[in-house]
Structure formats: structure tokens, C-alpha cells
Design an enzyme around this catalytic site. Structure first.
Site, mmCIF file in Angstrom:
data_model
loop_
_atom_site.group_PDB
_atom_site.id
_atom_site.type_symbol
_atom_site.label_atom_id
_atom_site.label_comp_id
_atom_site.label_asym_id
_atom_site.label_seq_id
_atom_site.Cartn_x
_atom_site.Cartn_y
_atom_site.Cartn_z
ATOM 1 N N ASP A 13 0.829 -1.207 0.000
ATOM 2 C CA ASP A 13 0.000 0.000 0.000
ATOM 3 C C ASP A 13 0.864 1.257 0.000
ATOM 4 O OD1 ASP A 13 -2.306 -1.515 -0.049
ATOM 5 O OD2 ASP A 13 -2.437 -1.620 2.130
ATOM 6 N N LEU A 63 -7.616 -4.754 -7.937
ATOM 7 C CA LEU A 63 -8.269 -3.553 -8.469
ATOM 8 C C LEU A 63 -9.791 -3.617 -8.364
ATOM 9 C CD1 LEU A 63 -6.053 -2.786 -11.597
ATOM 10 C CD2 LEU A 63 -5.793 -1.998 -9.228
ATOM 11 N N LYS A 64 -10.317 -4.745 -7.930
ATOM 12 C CA LYS A 64 -11.755 -4.882 -7.648
ATOM 13 C C LYS A 64 -12.615 -4.329 -8.782
ATOM 14 C CE LYS A 64 -11.059 -4.458 -2.627
ATOM 15 N NZ LYS A 64 -9.633 -4.003 -2.637
ATOM 16 N N PHE A 65 -12.448 -4.875 -9.964
ATOM 17 C CA PHE A 65 -13.194 -4.383 -11.118
ATOM 18 C C PHE A 65 -14.705 -4.500 -10.891
ATOM 19 C CE2 PHE A 65 -9.246 -6.009 -13.355
ATOM 20 C CZ PHE A 65 -8.674 -4.748 -13.479
ATOM 21 N N HIS A 66 -15.427 -3.445 -11.257
ATOM 22 C CA HIS A 66 -16.885 -3.396 -11.090
ATOM 23 C C HIS A 66 -17.438 -2.444 -12.136
ATOM 24 C CE1 HIS A 66 -20.477 -2.939 -8.053
ATOM 25 N NE2 HIS A 66 -20.866 -3.320 -9.253
ATOM 26 N N ASN A 70 -18.682 -6.134 -20.476
ATOM 27 C CA ASN A 70 -17.658 -6.038 -21.513
ATOM 28 C C ASN A 70 -16.417 -5.308 -21.020
ATOM 29 O OD1 ASN A 70 -16.911 -6.448 -24.389
ATOM 30 N ND2 ASN A 70 -16.884 -4.201 -24.415
ATOM 31 N N THR A 71 -16.625 -4.257 -20.235
ATOM 32 C CA THR A 71 -15.496 -3.489 -19.706
ATOM 33 C C THR A 71 -14.684 -4.316 -18.718
ATOM 34 O OG1 THR A 71 -16.650 -1.390 -20.018
ATOM 35 C CG2 THR A 71 -14.858 -1.415 -18.417
ATOM 36 N N GLY A 211 -0.826 -5.992 5.650
ATOM 37 C CA GLY A 211 -0.219 -4.779 5.128
ATOM 38 C C GLY A 211 0.713 -4.115 6.113
ATOM 39 N N ARG A 212 0.198 -3.131 6.846
ATOM 40 C CA ARG A 212 1.020 -2.293 7.713
ATOM 41 C C ARG A 212 1.860 -3.032 8.748
ATOM 42 N NH1 ARG A 212 -3.789 2.032 8.466
ATOM 43 N NH2 ARG A 212 -4.931 0.159 7.836
#
EC number: 4.1.1.23
Length: 232
Positions: A13, A63-66, A70-71, A211-212
Site C-alpha cells: 500500500d 483492483l476490484k473491477f466493477h 464487456n469493460t 499490510g502495515r
């Protein structure tokens, strides 16, 4: 689906590729994989993926596409062309969107794992109520996970609190990737539903995201090794 390789995913991050690479050089690709999210990818683009791959790391492109089917299909295909190990989409985008994402990978001989996001670990009941959802986080996770499996996803991102139930409901081969993981000695931060690495694996998590506690540690390599040792 059997789990092979490191179960620890380090959340990179950062907003600068140099900071990312400086940390990556301190870590061992035999012990962990790297998760690259929106901030770093928006800043550095595909170059950061290629750079850490050259260091030997598998990449979870988070990237959690939503978007419309088609996109999302095009975005998932682009991620596969980068050679990422794992990529994700929002299950709330619906069955047609997830199926389009899956179908975009048909021609790839080495497909990335395709994972659906259920309920963000920063969200609790009050957050769901605020967007008009009255069911519990656990019920919403179960519903979206069933839809994800029906749509051909390899697994889901969910809280480790739901991982055990996920295995019972969806089967042992349905992968569970669990963020909100923090060693007992660290603060919860902005993750509301958190568990320790040991608890997560014991409860059915296949991969844990940290992460941290690693990226902000005085000795990231030692912090990483401690977590790896705790879950073996």
C-alpha cells in the site's frame, strides 16, 4: 483447488514505485506474494507489476473491477496479459459481469486466479444499513459467494470470520482470501472485522493479506518471517 506456494500476501500500500521496490527487495518471494492495489497501480501502472515480477514475486492485482460486463472482461484480460497470479472483481457486479470476466480468460494457458470480492472488511452492520442493506455481513457474504461460485469464480475475498462457513457452504476447493489480518500485538486500524494470522488459517483461510504490520515494521523481513512461521 489445492493451495500451493506462499499463503501470505503482503499488501504493498504505497503511492510510489520506489518505496514498493525498496520493500520488495527486503522480502523473500518463497515466503510471500505481493498484493498491488488501486493507489500504487494508479500511480505506477503496469511497470510496478513487471518490476516485482522480475524480483520473483507472484502478483495479486487487487483492483476490484466493477463495471459493465464487456469493460470488466477487457480489464481482466489485460491483467492476464501482464502475467498476474490473481485478479479480482466485485461480486455485486452480478452474474453476467463475473461470467464475462471468466470467459475472457478462456484462451490463456496460464490463467490468473479469478476472485470475487464479497463484503469489504471495513464494513460492519451499520455501514450496510447505511446503503440500504438490512441483512447481516455474514448473510450478504454467503449470498454473494454463492453467486460467485455459480459464475465460475475460483474463490472470494471475505473476512476470516466467514472463511470457515464459506468452506462448508461452497466446498473446500473454493478459495478464501482474507484481508483484515493483524498479529495480536498490532492495532486494528481501519479494519473492523479482524483476526490474527493463526486464527485465520485455522478458520479456513487459504491466503491471508497483511499490510502495515509488515510494510511499516522496523524490520519488514523479520515481521514477514514471524507471520509465516506462525501459520506453518
Amino acid at each position: 483447488m489445492s493451495v500451493t506456494g506462499p499463503q501470505l500476501l503482503v499488501a504493498m500500500d504505497f503511492n510510489d514505485i520506489n518505496d514498493c521496490l525498496a520493500l520488495a527487495c527486503q522480502l523473500d518471494p518463497q515466503s510471500c506474494r505481493l498484493k498491488i492495489g488501486k493507489e500504487l497501480f494508479t500511480t505506477a501502472g503496469p511497470a510496478v507489476v513487471e518490476s516485482v515480477q522480475k524480483l520473483g514475486f507472484d502478483v495479486f492485482l487487487d483492483l476490484k473491477f466493477h463495471d459493465i460486463p464487456n469493460t470488466v472482461a477487457g480489464a481482466v484480460k489485460a491483467a492476464a496479459n501482464m502475467g498476474v497470479w490473481m485478479v479480482n472483481v466485485h461480486a455485486s457486479g452480478g452474474q453476467r459481469m463475473m461470467e464475462a470476466a471468466r470467459e475472457s480468460l478462456v484462451l490463456f494457458s496460464h490463467k490468473p486466479l479469478l476472485i470475487a470480492v464479497t463484503v469489504l472488511t471495513s464494513m460492519d452492520q451499520s455501514d450496510l444499513n447505511g446503503i440500504g442493506i438490512t441483512e447481516s455481513p455474514e448473510a450478504m457474504v454467503a449470498r454473494l459467494a454463492s453467486l460467485a461460485k455459480l459464475s465460475g469464480m475460483d474463490g472470494v475475498v471475505c473476512s476470516a470470520l466467514e472463511a470457515g462457513a464459506m468452506k462448508v457452504q461452497q466446498g473446500a476447493d473454493f478459495l478464501t482470501i482474507t484481508p483484515g489480518i493483524r498479529p495480536a500485538s498490532t492495532e486494528a486500524g481501519d479494519q473492523r472485522r479482524v483476526v490474527t494470522p493463526e486464527q485465520a488459517i485455522a478458520n479456513g483461510s487459504d491466503f491471508i493479506v497483511v499490510g502495515r504490520p509488515i510494510t511499516q515494521a522496523e524490520d519488514p523481513a523479520a515481521a514477514c518471517a514471524q507471520i509465516v512461521n506462525s501459520i506453518q
